[in-house]
Design an enzyme around this catalytic site. Sequence first.
Site, PDB file in Angstrom:
ATOM      1  N   GLY A   9      34.277  54.343  39.164  1.00  0.00           N
ATOM      2  CA  GLY A   9      34.389  52.934  39.507  1.00  0.00           C
ATOM      3  C   GLY A   9      34.831  52.085  38.339  1.00  0.00           C
ATOM      4  CB  THR A  11      30.941  48.827  35.721  1.00  0.00           C
ATOM      5  OG1 THR A  11      30.311  49.054  36.988  1.00  0.00           O
ATOM      6  CG2 THR A  11      31.650  47.486  35.753  1.00  0.00           C
ATOM      7  CE  LYS A  14      26.989  54.324  42.144  1.00  0.00           C
ATOM      8  NZ  LYS A  14      26.680  53.569  43.392  1.00  0.00           N
ATOM      9  CE1 TYR A  84      44.095  47.044  53.287  1.00  0.00           C
ATOM     10  CE2 TYR A  84      45.379  48.085  51.540  1.00  0.00           C
ATOM     11  CZ  TYR A  84      44.515  47.089  51.964  1.00  0.00           C
ATOM     12  OH  TYR A  84      44.072  46.144  51.076  1.00  0.00           O
ATOM     13  CG  ASP A  93      36.210  51.788  45.917  1.00  0.00           C
ATOM     14  OD1 ASP A  93      37.424  51.653  46.163  1.00  0.00           O
ATOM     15  OD2 ASP A  93      35.537  50.891  45.368  1.00  0.00           O
ATOM     16  NE  ARG A  94      39.048  47.801  50.633  1.00  0.00           N
ATOM     17  CZ  ARG A  94      40.010  46.949  50.972  1.00  0.00           C
ATOM     18  NH1 ARG A  94      41.007  46.704  50.144  1.00  0.00           N
ATOM     19  NH2 ARG A  94      39.980  46.350  52.163  1.00  0.00           N
ATOM     20  CG  ASP A 114      31.100  49.737  47.796  1.00  0.00           C
ATOM     21  OD1 ASP A 114      30.063  49.518  47.141  1.00  0.00           O
ATOM     22  OD2 ASP A 114      31.881  50.666  47.527  1.00  0.00           O
ATOM     23  CB  THR A 117      32.475  45.728  39.946  1.00  0.00           C
ATOM     24  OG1 THR A 117      31.792  46.722  39.186  1.00  0.00           O
ATOM     25  CG2 THR A 117      33.183  44.777  39.006  1.00  0.00           C
ATOM     26  CB  THR A 170      20.934  24.822  33.931  1.00  0.00           C
ATOM     27  OG1 THR A 170      20.943  23.404  33.707  1.00  0.00           O
ATOM     28  CG2 THR A 170      22.379  25.326  33.987  1.00  0.00           C
TER      29      THR A 170
END
Length: 239
Positions: A9, A11, A14, A84, A93-94, A114, A117, A170
């Site tokens: 991914g 960040t 897996k 698509y 991932d999609r 999902d 990020t 804040t």
Amino acid sequence: MRSLVIDIGNTGSKYGVFENEILLTNGSFGNKGSIPQELLDQEFEHAIVASVAGKAHFLQAKLSVSGQFLELSAQTALPVSNLYKSPETLGADRKAGAVGAHYFFPGRNCLVIDAGTCITYDFLDSQGQYHGGGISPGLQMKYKALHNFTGRLPLVQQIDQNFSLIGQTTQESIISGVLAGTVAEVNGIIQNYSENASDLVVIVCGGDAAFFESNLKGRIFVIPELILIGLQRILAYNV
């Protein structure tokens, strides 16, 4: 058949180790090539890698895979129909999430959310046709944007299950704005899809899935390993 699936991914990464369709173990590692020793010590019959962060050829040289080593791409055959319009730009991932949804809920209209990020929305109809969806900033991305694009707002990272709607500092106001605003966004999108697709199944995965499980309206299914399972189904379809 023992197989390995890896999801790289934005960040982090897996992985899942499968014996046929059974997920034996799973875990995570960074995107700096630090492959867990557990994976280096095993031999796999087949493997699949999905990456939204660039090519992943370096993995093939480090892992012991006797059969096919598949890197998911726009040319990879899928067990669902892909409608698509720009398949070469569709995130791995999609695709895996849509395939995972089809595996768990065949013959149903599915919305996969999902929450990582980014928050992605992906719709698969009851005929097994993937149509597309939406992409929006994730919770941490919104926090960082408020800090980076203003002069005085602090960087906040808290994801509180029971946050206060009315922020009295804040920091509390930022938390409320990001969390309440995103919950309203997701609930609204679910409602919009529900009005256009009967008997809709809503599936949530990703690192922030637990937060949305507690805060979204209506019935949802949280499947943390949905992407890994979807990748395993794609691998099985291609070997």
